[in-house]
Design an enzyme around this catalytic site. Structure first.
Site, short mmCIF file in Angstrom:
data_model
loop_
_atom_site.label_atom_id
_atom_site.label_comp_id
_atom_site.label_asym_id
_atom_site.label_seq_id
_atom_site.Cartn_x
_atom_site.Cartn_y
_atom_site.Cartn_z
N SER A 259 0.83 -1.20 0.00
CA SER A 259 0.00 0.00 0.00
C SER A 259 0.87 1.25 0.00
O SER A 259 2.08 1.20 0.25
CB SER A 259 -0.90 0.02 1.24
OG SER A 259 -0.12 0.22 2.41
N LYS A 260 0.23 2.38 -0.26
CA LYS A 260 0.91 3.67 -0.21
C LYS A 260 1.49 3.91 1.18
O LYS A 260 2.58 4.46 1.33
CB LYS A 260 -0.09 4.77 -0.58
CG LYS A 260 0.46 6.18 -0.51
CD LYS A 260 -0.59 7.18 -0.96
CE LYS A 260 -0.11 8.61 -0.80
NZ LYS A 260 -0.01 9.02 0.61
N ARG A 261 0.76 3.48 2.21
CA ARG A 261 1.23 3.66 3.58
C ARG A 261 2.54 2.93 3.83
O ARG A 261 3.42 3.43 4.52
CB ARG A 261 0.16 3.17 4.56
CG ARG A 261 0.49 3.40 6.02
CD ARG A 261 -0.64 2.92 6.92
NE ARG A 261 -1.88 3.62 6.62
CZ ARG A 261 -3.05 3.28 7.16
NH1 ARG A 261 -3.13 2.27 8.01
NH2 ARG A 261 -4.14 3.96 6.84
N ASP A 264 5.25 5.07 2.34
CA ASP A 264 5.49 6.26 3.16
C ASP A 264 6.28 5.90 4.42
O ASP A 264 7.20 6.63 4.82
CB ASP A 264 4.15 6.89 3.57
CG ASP A 264 3.43 7.52 2.39
OD1 ASP A 264 4.08 7.76 1.35
OD2 ASP A 264 2.21 7.77 2.50
#
Length: 493
Positions: A259-261, A264
């Site tokens: 995921s993007k998380r 990040d």
């Protein structure tokens, strides 16, 4: 059979690298089989539409070298290529299903459905709007002819698929084998919303049929929808395409898909291009061909030890039976290694020309030869092009400090004579590329270890023991800068 595949993203945000991998496998399969690779934008969900997302998708595919044969900007004979522009087709096809009794109007309000759902939950049941209870709701099954006409005239009803009772739905996935499910487990899905826009399931199948899609290659997350899609195909009496569901790209650690998380948190990109001021693979300094090469290895095994592939080599090697069923874990370090290999093998002049944005620190007054030599000197140390500037600093910044551990070690071995001799070489304006043989000859008398000589000089010029070839560095720095650094270093000995 003519091979036609499609990549059909929704413009609801940036294109995730999982989507790029899906596009890649579609592209490889099409090219392997002399087929067509089509881009179709599934933009019927206007509530989730994000401005700029369509342009992002197109730019990302083009950057990655996966340019579609047919798309909104390069239409073929099967357009339009945006679902929002195909509403007349969906209306015509939904009317066919209603007339054949395979679909029906329903007029239940959200509040009524919420009550029914709550009642099922209180009984410990999963709510399904299906053959077992559809007569209890307000729809074409339960209403009189007059009531039905009144509701249709209000224009607020949805259209639902009429799923038969107790049938065995059998469908094949080329990667996962035969899938079998009882129709009682599938509810009467909404095919057309009250605003006249189709749902994903309905528009997807109508478009695939009318665009003559022969093979549907998509992510594993759509596997549960496969029996439903088979029912819709059969409701139309249409030929069912060949299905292939790709394994998930998993997060580096733990369970679940990437995921993007995750990006990040761990500091790596999950998008090919910059999105919302966060750099993508391109901005971090990945070559597009390296990113594609790495993504090809996520869920596909070539059956050999080869790991570096050009796009043409991937096309030649690609086989569906080499796609894995299980998820593939994303490994950013491996992705960087692949990029490093591409940088190693790419001509230095070509890198400077293709990616000038990463070399703005190089003074414009420097000749092309010097710029090429400097990049060539540090290239073997780069995993990402963004790392160039830090590696380049040693060419325009004198060392501010010296590695103290190394300094204390060499001070005990009288390295000052080494520095003095090299200062002499500088003052005589002897090119640093000739120093090695001269130092070796000088050392026949002084008997220093070559390791000590190199450590002393590297510490003086760079400040630590890492970096490109030292004699090349000194040659590129020139006499004046090299001499200044050597003299500055002497008092530390």
């Amino acid at each position: 059979m003519s091979v036609r595949v499609r990549f059909a993203p929704s413009p609801t945000g940036a294109l995730h690298i999982g989507g790029v991998r899906t596009a890649l496998f579609n592209y490889l399969f099409a090219k392997k089989n002399n087929g067509k690779f089509i881009l179709r934008l599934e933009d019927t969900d206007r509530n989730r539409f994000v401005r700029g997302a369509e342009e992002y998708i197109v730019n990302a595919l083009n950057w990655a070298g996966l340019t579609p044969d047919e798309s909104p900007s390069a239409p073929g004979g099967f357009g339009p290529y945006r679902q929002s522009e195909r509403k007349a087709l969906y209306k015509k096809e939904i009317e066919k299903l209603i007339l054949s009794g395979k679909a029906y109007y329903a007029f239940d309000t959200p509040e009524e459905l919420a009550i029914a759902r709550s009642e099922s939950e209180q009984k410990g049941e999963v709510f399904k709007y299906s053959a077992h209870n559809r007569a209890e709701f307000r729809n074409a099954i339960s209403l009189s002819k007059e009531e039905l006409e009144n509701e249709i005239n209000k224009g607020k009803g949805v259209v639902r698929l009429k799923v038969a009772v107790g049938e065995t739905i059998v469908v094949k996935d080329e990667i996962r084998g035969m899938i079998q499910i009882n129709s009682d487990e599938i509810d009467d899905k909404i095919l057309m919303k009250a605003d006249g826009m189709p749902t994903y399931h309905f528009a997807n199948i109508v478009d695939d049929h009318h665009m003559k899609i022969s093979h549907v290659i998509r992510g594993e997350e759509w596997l549960p929808s496969l029996p439903l899609h088979k029912i819709i195909y059969e409701a139309f009496n249409w030929e069912v395409p060949v299905f292939m569901h790709l394994p998930l790209i998993l997060k580096p650690e733990g369970k679940g898909k990437l995921s993007k998380r995750d990006g990040d948190k761990a500091g790596f990109p999950v998008f090919p291009l910059e999105w919302e001021n966060k750099p993508g693979f391109r901005e971090r300094g990945f070559l597009p061909e390296a990113m594609i090469n790495y993504l090809s290895l996520l869920g596909w095994n070539p059956g050999s030890e080869q790991e570096i592939f050009s796009l043409d080599e991937l096309v030649n090697a690609f086989e569906i039976n080499k796609i894995q069923k299980s998820g593939a874990r994303f490994d950013f370090e491996k992705a960087k290694w692949v990029n490093h290999k591409y940088l190693e093998n790419l001509e230095t002049k070509s890198i400077l020309k293709r990616f000038p944005e990463f070399f703005e620190a190089l003074p414009s007054t420097w000749s092309e030869k010097k710029r090429t030599l400097i990049l060539g000197a540090v290239k073997e140390r780069l995993n990402l092009l963004e790392e160039f500037e830090n590696n380049f600093r040693l060419f325009f910044e004198d060392p501010k400090t010296y590695d103290n551990k190394v300094l204390e070690k060499i001070k005990k071995k009288d390295p000052e004579k080494i520095i003095d001799f090299v200062i002499e070489l500088c003052e005589k304006e002897i090119d640093a590329l000739e120093w090695k043989s001269l130092i070796s000859k000088w050392n026949e008398e002084h008997q220093y270890s070559f390791g000590l000589i190199m450590q002393s000089l590297r510490l003086a010029i760079v400040g630590n023991l890492s970096g490109p070839d030292l004699f090349l560095i000194c040659s590129l720095l020139g006499k004046d800068v090299t001499l200044k650094r050597l003299i500055k270093f002497k008092p530390n000995l």
